[in-house]
Write a protein that holds these residues in place. Structure first.
Motif, PDB file in Angstrom:
ATOM      1  N   GLU A   1       8.579  -6.198  -3.704  1.00 53.00           N
ATOM      2  CA  GLU A   1      10.091  -5.422  -3.541  1.00 53.00           C
ATOM      3  C   GLU A   1      10.656  -5.169  -4.852  1.00 53.00           C
ATOM      4  O   GLU A   1      11.115  -4.067  -4.895  1.00 53.00           O
ATOM      5  CB  GLU A   1      10.933  -6.495  -2.702  1.00 53.00           C
ATOM      6  CG  GLU A   1      12.083  -5.959  -2.261  1.00 53.00           C
ATOM      7  CD  GLU A   1      12.981  -7.095  -1.681  1.00 53.00           C
ATOM      8  OE1 GLU A   1      14.297  -6.893  -1.477  1.00 53.00           O
ATOM      9  OE2 GLU A   1      12.487  -7.999  -1.416  1.00 53.00           O
ATOM     10  N   SER A   2      10.684  -6.036  -5.879  1.00 56.05           N
ATOM     11  CA  SER A   2      11.383  -5.551  -7.187  1.00 56.05           C
ATOM     12  C   SER A   2      10.564  -4.396  -7.856  1.00 56.05           C
ATOM     13  O   SER A   2      11.269  -3.537  -8.248  1.00 56.05           O
ATOM     14  CB  SER A   2      11.418  -7.006  -7.894  1.00 56.05           C
ATOM     15  OG  SER A   2      10.245  -7.569  -8.415  1.00 56.05           O
TER      16      SER A   2
ATOM     17  N   SER B   1       0.817  -1.494   0.098  1.00 59.05           N
ATOM     18  CA  SER B   1       0.004  -0.028   0.106  1.00 59.05           C
ATOM     19  C   SER B   1       0.973   1.223   0.073  1.00 59.05           C
ATOM     20  O   SER B   1       0.510   2.201  -0.747  1.00 59.05           O
ATOM     21  CB  SER B   1      -1.085  -0.083   1.189  1.00 59.05           C
ATOM     22  OG  SER B   1      -1.823  -1.114   1.168  1.00 59.05           O
ATOM     23  N   LEU B   2       1.829   1.471   0.707  1.00 62.14           N
ATOM     24  CA  LEU B   2       2.748   2.449   0.735  1.00 62.14           C
ATOM     25  C   LEU B   2       3.564   2.488  -0.629  1.00 62.14           C
ATOM     26  O   LEU B   2       3.770   3.872  -1.297  1.00 62.14           O
ATOM     27  CB  LEU B   2       3.919   2.082   1.857  1.00 62.14           C
ATOM     28  CG  LEU B   2       3.716   2.584   3.288  1.00 62.14           C
ATOM     29  CD1 LEU B   2       4.907   1.973   4.132  1.00 62.14           C
ATOM     30  CD2 LEU B   2       3.634   4.137   3.313  1.00 62.14           C
ATOM     31  N   SER B   3       3.946   1.488  -1.267  1.00 65.52           N
ATOM     32  CA  SER B   3       4.349   1.538  -2.651  1.00 65.52           C
ATOM     33  C   SER B   3       3.446   2.127  -3.403  1.00 65.52           C
ATOM     34  O   SER B   3       3.577   2.931  -4.297  1.00 65.52           O
ATOM     35  CB  SER B   3       4.715   0.071  -3.311  1.00 65.52           C
ATOM     36  OG  SER B   3       5.415   0.365  -4.262  1.00 65.52           O
ATOM     37  N   ASN B   4       1.914   1.844  -3.342  1.00 64.87           N
ATOM     38  CA  ASN B   4       1.055   2.330  -4.420  1.00 64.87           C
ATOM     39  C   ASN B   4       0.665   4.017  -3.865  1.00 64.87           C
ATOM     40  O   ASN B   4       0.497   4.559  -4.955  1.00 64.87           O
ATOM     41  CB  ASN B   4      -0.279   1.847  -4.073  1.00 64.87           C
ATOM     42  CG  ASN B   4      -0.494   0.187  -4.716  1.00 64.87           C
ATOM     43  OD1 ASN B   4       0.276  -0.004  -5.573  1.00 64.87           O
ATOM     44  ND2 ASN B   4      -1.407  -0.620  -3.908  1.00 64.87           N
TER      45      ASN B   4
ATOM     46  N   ALA C   1       8.341   1.537   1.971  1.00 65.28           N
ATOM     47  CA  ALA C   1       7.551   0.281   1.490  1.00 65.28           C
ATOM     48  C   ALA C   1       8.620  -0.691   1.460  1.00 65.28           C
ATOM     49  O   ALA C   1       8.408  -1.888   1.851  1.00 65.28           O
ATOM     50  CB  ALA C   1       6.809   0.604   0.146  1.00 65.28           C
ATOM     51  N   LEU C   2       9.749  -0.521   0.701  1.00 61.98           N
ATOM     52  CA  LEU C   2      10.900  -1.486   0.412  1.00 61.98           C
ATOM     53  C   LEU C   2      11.398  -2.005   1.906  1.00 61.98           C
ATOM     54  O   LEU C   2      11.676  -3.531   1.762  1.00 61.98           O
ATOM     55  CB  LEU C   2      12.155  -0.856   0.036  1.00 61.98           C
ATOM     56  CG  LEU C   2      13.096  -1.366  -0.652  1.00 61.98           C
ATOM     57  CD1 LEU C   2      12.805  -2.589  -1.529  1.00 61.98           C
ATOM     58  CD2 LEU C   2      14.328  -0.560  -1.182  1.00 61.98           C
ATOM     59  N   GLU C   3      11.321  -1.297   3.057  1.00 62.32           N
ATOM     60  CA  GLU C   3      11.686  -1.963   4.106  1.00 62.32           C
ATOM     61  C   GLU C   3      10.850  -3.104   4.737  1.00 62.32           C
ATOM     62  O   GLU C   3      11.244  -4.130   4.923  1.00 62.32           O
ATOM     63  CB  GLU C   3      11.992  -1.017   5.180  1.00 62.32           C
ATOM     64  CG  GLU C   3      12.527  -1.327   6.452  1.00 62.32           C
ATOM     65  CD  GLU C   3      12.750  -0.327   7.458  1.00 62.32           C
ATOM     66  OE1 GLU C   3      12.287  -0.650   8.835  1.00 62.32           O
ATOM     67  OE2 GLU C   3      13.196   0.630   7.012  1.00 62.32           O
ATOM     68  N   LEU C   4       9.583  -2.812   4.482  1.00 62.41           N
ATOM     69  CA  LEU C   4       8.413  -3.703   5.103  1.00 62.41           C
ATOM     70  C   LEU C   4       8.423  -4.734   4.106  1.00 62.41           C
ATOM     71  O   LEU C   4       8.110  -5.794   4.472  1.00 62.41           O
ATOM     72  CB  LEU C   4       7.064  -2.793   4.993  1.00 62.41           C
ATOM     73  CG  LEU C   4       7.030  -1.812   6.150  1.00 62.41           C
ATOM     74  CD1 LEU C   4       5.845  -0.835   5.954  1.00 62.41           C
ATOM     75  CD2 LEU C   4       6.896  -2.419   7.536  1.00 62.41           C
TER      76      LEU C   4
END
Length: 79
Positions: free
Chosen positions: A68-69, A31-34, A55-58
């Motif tokens: 992640e990618s 969701s953070l990536s979105n 987001a990446l860390e989670l």
């Protein structure tokens, strides 16, 4: 259109909070990536980088390699 964007952002932030409370790192990270993608599309690149980094860390903690990618790609595009 702007009102729709604000509603989407508001709903996305609520979703992030719910995933956080549930301890769902993968859902929260996705969701953070979105959110980062929304920010990047509106040229808020600094905010996008912050969202993608969180987001990446989670996603790494969750072992969600696919998201992640995708987040790494988006992070590189926002920089």
């Amino acid at each position: 259109m702007q009102g729709t964007s604000k509603r989407l952002k508001s709903n996305l932030k609520k979703t992030i909070g719910r995933y956080h409370l549930a301890g769902d790192n993968s859902g929260e990270g996705s969701s953070l990536s979105n959110l980062g993608s929304m920010q990047a599309q509106t040229n808020r690149l600094e905010a996008a980088v912050t969202s993608y980094s969180a987001a990446l860390e989670l996603l790494q903690k969750a072992g969600n390699r696919m998201d992640e990618s995708n987040t790494l790609y988006n992070l590189g595009s926002a920089n």
